[in-house]
Design an enzyme around this catalytic site. Structure first.
Site, PDB file in Angstrom:
ATOM      1  N   HIS A  26     -61.816  37.146   9.852  1.00  0.00           N
ATOM      2  CA  HIS A  26     -60.800  38.025   9.269  1.00  0.00           C
ATOM      3  C   HIS A  26     -59.565  37.228   8.824  1.00  0.00           C
ATOM      4  O   HIS A  26     -58.713  37.745   8.120  1.00  0.00           O
ATOM      5  CB  HIS A  26     -60.393  39.082  10.300  1.00  0.00           C
ATOM      6  CG  HIS A  26     -60.220  40.460   9.721  1.00  0.00           C
ATOM      7  ND1 HIS A  26     -60.774  40.856   8.525  1.00  0.00           N
ATOM      8  CD2 HIS A  26     -59.539  41.556  10.191  1.00  0.00           C
ATOM      9  CE1 HIS A  26     -60.445  42.125   8.290  1.00  0.00           C
ATOM     10  NE2 HIS A  26     -59.693  42.562   9.274  1.00  0.00           N
ATOM     11  N   ASN A  46     -59.052  46.785   5.492  1.00  0.00           N
ATOM     12  CA  ASN A  46     -57.811  47.400   5.995  1.00  0.00           C
ATOM     13  C   ASN A  46     -56.556  46.823   5.360  1.00  0.00           C
ATOM     14  O   ASN A  46     -55.610  47.544   5.053  1.00  0.00           O
ATOM     15  CB  ASN A  46     -57.699  47.213   7.515  1.00  0.00           C
ATOM     16  CG  ASN A  46     -58.697  48.060   8.271  1.00  0.00           C
ATOM     17  OD1 ASN A  46     -59.212  49.020   7.723  1.00  0.00           O
ATOM     18  ND2 ASN A  46     -58.976  47.706   9.507  1.00  0.00           N
TER      19      ASN A  46
END
Length: 203
Positions: A21, A113
């Site tokens: 990430h 996100n």
């Protein structure tokens, strides 16, 4: 002097270092190292500055955590009075294989996100470079996958793409998004294409 904001997405903290990430952070770290500049802890993020042929380039690693990345992006765009067309956001993407990448002038957040929060605050009209992290995980295990660390073998596959991302940033600043997409997206299909491109450049 025209200004550019290059944002790498990730999460701050040692527990997130070298995780999938944080690929956006890794791209900016590599670019900063190659440019001989260092990040400073500033409002909403870690910031480094350089210039390319008379253009000011601001690198931003948001310290807001991924799902509030838009706060940092909006703040630095406004603070530095940067035109949104000069914004490039670099993120990880499970929809692309490890070592692949895709550069786009705009578009949806793809379920990411960080991109989702940026979109809420400034819309979809900004360039983004999505770095493939693969999706070799069982159903329901996506969070564990994206927060998992890269292995040494993974990094051997990914490193050429991280290096090429530096070339993409330079081209985005100097030549614009359309020329950069035309030049680089053909290499983004996977590690073999990236390696072939690297070999081409050396010839």
């Amino acid at each position: 002097m025209e200004k550019y904001l290059i944002v790498g997405l990730g999460n701050v903290g040692s527990e997130y270092e070298q995780t999938r990430h944080n690929t956006g952070f890794m791209v900016l770290d590599a670019f900063a190292k190659a440019s001989n500049i260092v990040f400073e802890d500033k409002r909403y993020g870690f910031v480094a500055e350089t210039s390319l042929k008379g253009r000011k380039v601001i690198l931003l690693k948001p310290s807001t955590y991924m799902n509030l990345s838009g706060n940092a992006v909006r703040y630095w765009l406004n603070k530095e009075n940067i035109d949104q067309k000069n914004l490039l956001v670099i993120s990880d993407d499970v929809a692309l294989p490890l070592g692949a990448f895709r550069l786009k002038a705009n578009g949806s957040n793809g379920g990411h996100n960080g991109l989702g929060h940026i979109q809420q605050l400034i819309g979809q009209d900004y360039a983004r470079l999505r770095m493939g992290i693969g999706n070799d995980y069982p159903r329901g295990a996506q969070v564990d996958w994206v927060l998992g660390r890269y292995s040494e073998e993974d990094m051997q596959v990914l490193q050429p793409s991280i290096d090429m991302a530096g070339d993409i940033i330079r081209s985005f600043v100097l030549a614009g998004i359309n020329i950069t997409m035309n030049q680089f997206n053909k290499y983004g299909k996977g590690p073999q294409a990236v390696k072939a491109a690297g070999a081409e450049k050396k010839d």
